[in-house]
Design a protein around this motif. Structure first.
Motif, PDB file in Angstrom:
ATOM      1  N   THR A  84      10.286  -9.610   1.649  1.00 30.40           N
ATOM      2  CA  THR A  84       9.992  -9.474   0.217  1.00 30.40           C
ATOM      3  C   THR A  84      11.276  -9.642  -0.577  1.00 30.40           C
ATOM      4  N   ASP A 115       7.006  -8.457  -3.586  1.00 28.98           N
ATOM      5  CA  ASP A 115       6.284  -7.278  -3.101  1.00 28.98           C
ATOM      6  C   ASP A 115       5.224  -6.784  -4.084  1.00 28.98           C
ATOM      7  N   SER A 119       1.088  -6.372  -3.493  1.00 32.87           N
ATOM      8  CA  SER A 119       0.308  -5.184  -3.839  1.00 32.87           C
ATOM      9  C   SER A 119      -0.880  -5.555  -4.718  1.00 32.87           C
TER      10      SER A 119
END
Length: 177
Positions: A84, A115, A119
């Protein structure tokens, strides 16, 4: 770090402490191996500056430590790696990280991603009352240690031209409080 589908096997600070010792020469400690009282008096730093990898020697020590924590002690990592990074990461940083992963560790594949967008994609796939459609619109606010990123996600795509970076992160909020 962790293996896909598992909870993290190891959680540690991404800090590297270098000490000159008269008996042992240069000593490098990483993550949880750094004694709490040594953080202030020795040369300690992370691999990143506001989310961008700039200290590649420290990054190599951190990767060695993380791979060892996962039980990968060989010179070659036989697993694909997902790395990430912050949004709009400079290509030189990504290139040097890729070069290190392929040449030093021999990883078969590497994938880079933001990242906070990972999510968002994960939340989109979870069943809920208000499912996030793939063509949906969202505003992602990612508060990191040293910076905050605001990412507009319009009709299923990141609008990188309107993404913003604020040089205020969690460390600043903690210090203020």
């Amino acid at each position: 770090p962790g293996i896909s589908g598992e909870n993290p096997n190891c959680v540690y600070q991404s800090q590297v402490c270098k000490q000159r010792d008269a008996k042992r020469g240069l000593r490098v400690q990483v993550g949880l191996d750094i004694p709490e009282n040594d953080l202030g008096k020795n040369f300690t730093r992370g691999a990143t500056d506001r989310g961008v990898v700039v200290h590649f020697d420290s990054q190599e020590h951190l990767l060695d430590y993380g791979f060892a924590a996962l039980g990968i002690e060989a010179d070659r990592v036989n697993h694909p790696v997902v790395f990430t990074e912050c949004v709009c990461n400079p290509n030189t940083s990504r290139h040097l990280t890729t070069e290190m992963l392929f040449e030093r560790y021999g990883v078969p594949q590497v994938c880079f991603g933001v990242d906070s967008l990972f999510s968002l994609y994960h939340q989109r796939q979870q069943p809920s009352e208000h499912p996030f459609a793939p063509e949906g619109t969202a505003l992602v606010v990612s508060v990191g240690h040293a910076a905050t990123h605001i990412l507009p996600y319009i009709e299923g795509k990141l609008d990188a031209g309107n993404a913003m970076r604020l040089s205020i992160g969690g460390a600043h909020a903690t210090e203020y409080l």
